[in-house]
Design an enzyme around this catalytic site. Structure first.
Site, PDB file in Angstrom:
ATOM      1  N   LEU A 218       0.874  -1.181   0.000  1.00 53.40           N
ATOM      2  CA  LEU A 218       0.000   0.000   0.000  1.00 53.40           C
ATOM      3  C   LEU A 218       0.905   1.223   0.000  1.00 53.40           C
ATOM      4  CD1 LEU A 218      -3.113  -0.152   0.440  1.00 53.40           C
ATOM      5  CD2 LEU A 218      -2.691   0.355   2.842  1.00 53.40           C
ATOM      6  N   HIS A 219       0.764   2.094  -0.983  1.00 56.67           N
ATOM      7  CA  HIS A 219       1.587   3.306  -0.912  1.00 56.67           C
ATOM      8  C   HIS A 219       0.961   4.525  -1.579  1.00 56.67           C
ATOM      9  CE1 HIS A 219       2.627   2.144  -5.011  1.00 56.67           C
ATOM     10  NE2 HIS A 219       3.058   3.378  -5.188  1.00 56.67           N
ATOM     11  N   ARG A 220      -0.197   4.335  -2.284  1.00 58.10           N
ATOM     12  CA  ARG A 220      -0.787   5.475  -2.996  1.00 58.10           C
ATOM     13  C   ARG A 220      -1.203   6.545  -1.997  1.00 58.10           C
ATOM     14  NH1 ARG A 220       0.255   5.277  -7.708  1.00 58.10           N
ATOM     15  NH2 ARG A 220       0.492   3.167  -8.425  1.00 58.10           N
TER      16      ARG A 220
END
Ligand code: UD1
Length: 381
Positions: A218-220
């Protein structure tokens, strides 16, 4: 065409390849290798913008993917979008006259991609730009990557695409069809090359994990940038972790947000099955992908890798610029509502993946197709 059938009469075509952030390195590696197989045809140099600079976000990929050190390092580092893009542009503008390339080759959709394309297109005289992975569209202009994709494609002279939908997107934006070449997916070239080598990774024992497990990334900014949104997604992970172990290599930005929310403390106390770990190198991550029962991600490239590996992938976004991974592959768009995420995850845990159909040209030979296009250009000069 065999390599020795390339015409060898003119001076080498000077190609300047650009890489900046983690998802660029696995795309540039096969290109660099293919170009450098033909030193009489191409003089290929590599610029690293330094957008990603950590050992685990950058250096490890150069080692594992057997990439030579960059010829030029701009060393820009992190900043806001405007400042980071401006820094890259300023530094790259100084490099171009020295390198004097015939072509600047950019890949993907990160800030480095757009910054370097824009500098090249505005030089006097302009330097031609080739965009690898052109034409992908999420239709979501709140994504910085979508802006980078649209603008880079608008100024590129040569557009290499991975799938038919990308060709259609470019045509509908008025791109001359003679500039578009469907060549397949360079990221899959790297996957095919290193798939077997990743078998030797000891990442599972190092992390103390045994199958079955689900792999999470998860990084957005849209998922991790706001505490409220991230908390909701984490609540789905916490419920899912009661049913299957989760392995969660966290991007630096995600880790910062998690530290602020402090679920690590809770997770440790609860002794539940969420293993939050540092970002991993290419081979360890590929090993984890291959062995996963399920992948949950908001990444672009992982949707494609999961499809080729036949591993079910839940994409925690409302849209994807890679629809072929849904229509042909193992990808499901599930958004970020915790109930929908959980329902979809349970469905997959019970019934397994949908069956993937082969995607034309995702066969490990995209980079050699790209180099052939450049070889033809050279002989037509
Ligand atoms: C960039 C790309 C994104 C890609 C992602 C993969 C853009 C617009 N986005 O986003 O498409 O999916 O890379 O990782 O270019 N940081 C470190 N070490 C590093 C690099 C970054 O700690 O080596 C931290 C910085 O503190 C920074 C944050 O991560 O604030 C974000 O880095 P940045 O390069 O701005 O964008 P990404 O979110 O990584």
């Amino acid at each position: 065409m065999k390599s020795n059938s390339f015409p060898r009469t003119r001076r080498p075509l000077r190609c300047l390849l650009v890489a900046g952030a983690r998802p660029n390195f696995m795309k540039v590696a096969p290109l660099l290798r293919e170009f450098r197989k033909h030193p009489a045809l191409f003089r290929t140099r590599l610029v690293h913008t330094g957008q990603h600079y950590d050992e685990m976000m950058s250096d490890v990929f150069f080692q594992e993917l057997e990439m030579p050190r960059p010829d030029v390092h701009l060393g820009v580092g992190s900043a806001s979008h405007a400042v980071q893009t401006a820094w890259i542009m300023e530094a790259f503008e100084k490099v171009l006259p020295r390198e004097d390339p015939d072509w600047v080759v950019v890949v993907g959709d990160v800030n480095s991609t757009l910054a370097c394309a824009l500098v090249a297109a505005k030089m006097t005289p302009p330097v031609r730009v080739a965009h690898v992975e052109a034409g992908l569209r999420s239709r979501d202009r709140t994504m910085p990557e979508e802006i980078n994709r649209i603008l880079t494609d608008a100024i590129a002279d040569l557009l290499f695409t991975t799938s038919a939908d990308a060709d259609r997107n470019l045509r509908s934006e008025g791109v001359d069809r003679r500039k578009i070449h469907r060549v397949g997916n360079v990221m899959i070239d790297t996957l095919q090359r290193f798939k077997r080598r990743s078998d030797a990774s000891a990442v599972l024992s190092r992390l103390g994990i045994s199958p079955p497990y689900a792999l999470v990334t998860l990084h957005r900014p849209s998922n991790v940038g706001e505490a409220r949104v991230l908390r909701r997604i984490l609540s789905a992970f916490e419920s899912l972790a009661r049913e299957v172990t989760l392995v969660f290599p966290a991007h630096p930005r995600t880790r910062k947000m998690l530290s602020a929310l402090n679920p690590m403390h809770l997770w440790k106390q609860a002794g539940n099955g969420i293993h939050l770990v540092e970002p991993l190198g290419y081979l360890d991550f590929l090993h984890l992908q291959k062995g996963a029962t399920l992948i949950l991600t908001d990444s672009g490239g992982i949707q494609e890798e999961a499809t080729i590996l036949g591993v079910p992938c839940l994409t925690l976004r409302e849209n994807t610029e890679r629809p072929v991974t849904v229509t042909h592959g193992t990808n499901y768009l599930v958004g970020k509502d915790p109930r929908t995420i959980l329902r979809a995850a349970r469905q997959v845990l019970r019934h397994g993946a949908k069956k993937a159909r082969p995607i034309p040209l995702w066969d490990g030979r995209a980079a050699s197709r790209i180099v052939r296009v450049f070889a033809r250009l050279r002989s037509n000069r």
